[in-house]
Design a protein around this motif. Sequence first.
Motif: not given
Length: 453
Positions: A45-49
């Motif tokens: 998964l790629s997440n925001s800061p």
Amino acid sequence: MFTSVAAVAAVFPVAWAASAFNFAPPSTSPTAASANYTGSSNGTLSNSPVVSGRAFDRFIQIWLENTDFNAAASTGAFMELAKQGITLDQYYALTHPSEPNYIATVGGDFFGLFGDEFIHIPSNVSTVVDLLEAKNISWASYQENMPTVGYFGYNYTSVDYLDAGADNYTFYVRKHNPTMIYDSVANVSSRVARHRNFNDFAADVNASALPQWMFVTPNIVNDAHDTTIDFAAQWLQFWLMPLLNDTRFNDNRTLILLTFDESETYTVNNRIFTLLLGGAVPSSLKGTTDSTYYTHYSALSTVQANWGLSSLGRGDTNKTMSNVYSLVANVTGYQNENVTGAAIPLTNLTGTIPGPLNVNAWFPFTAPNTSAVGAGNGTVFVAPGVNMNLTIASAPQPINLTQRGQSLPQVLPLNATSLPSSVVSNTSTSGASTMRVASTGVLAVAGAVFLLF
């Protein structure tokens, strides 16, 4: 309109559970992939800061099934976990059976639903996902034994990993995957991609890529639905207890809610055993009890208070039923209501609450209450396309569609070929005879026309 507890008990005496299984770990560890989970990982998964919260930076909900408070409280694994966190001993589910509790904890209402049918809720009905994304807070739903990312089907049957000689078993059910039930989530590809299975979970832990808000559902034997509380306790010893010592899952800014969807016994009020765990719980509070009145709406209000989010203008802003966990209220300055004794609402009734998903007391979906003030002190989130003139105050009186020989809008048989193939395939007819497809549109009842939203 409301029926007695005795009348409810006559129809629904208890929520049933089977006990034909012996526990076996579905994987070598919580962070290892396994063929028993059904479906390989879809990548990391790629997440925001990370968005800092007032009391925590990560919130993890883990839901188990159909257990009375005392049954869980007297089970060894739960007693051991209670030493590591805060026991919320006045925590209540909202209704019976399972599905309405799940949809309420992410959408602020169960809309009169009193069954576990296939439903989907119109795209202009908002959820916690809208509130989180408005503040760039990452989120995901992790569902054990869901076959693929964003699977839309009613359930999924796979190899019975507990008994190699047995028939395949339905380990995954959509009714325990609440955000997928809302079209505002299920119709958006980027949101669908955040519904992941436990192989995805393992990949995300190993990559230190877990999001900030998580909803975790074990499969239907590990959550005690088709088994027993002792079976679920063994799953917790295998899965949760090791993760509590893994900083990729649980750091000093992580708050974990371990709870149940509902009590097993319908004839008493709906009190459920609930724990707050994780590094965000101060050492001084570990092993203590918080007797503040909470419900599943408190999971919404607590997240709103922590991150200063907007509200949904529904049950999450009902001051009686949406107290913020004291751990968080003390940090944010939120003032909880003192609800005790006879003031605690009866939430064990089922089928008696009017709404757009109650065929016996139907009225259309209504707009959120934009005058409400939530725990985050933000505005009420309103999705595009909402008819703001159709409020609770202006809605028509509930109609008994059954007496009129009618059904809910667009009620379809489970084998309906007009539905997407992902819905129809691997769909079981046991326990439900229809799919309730609650769409936007127009319904005519006895000559009157109601806009559904």
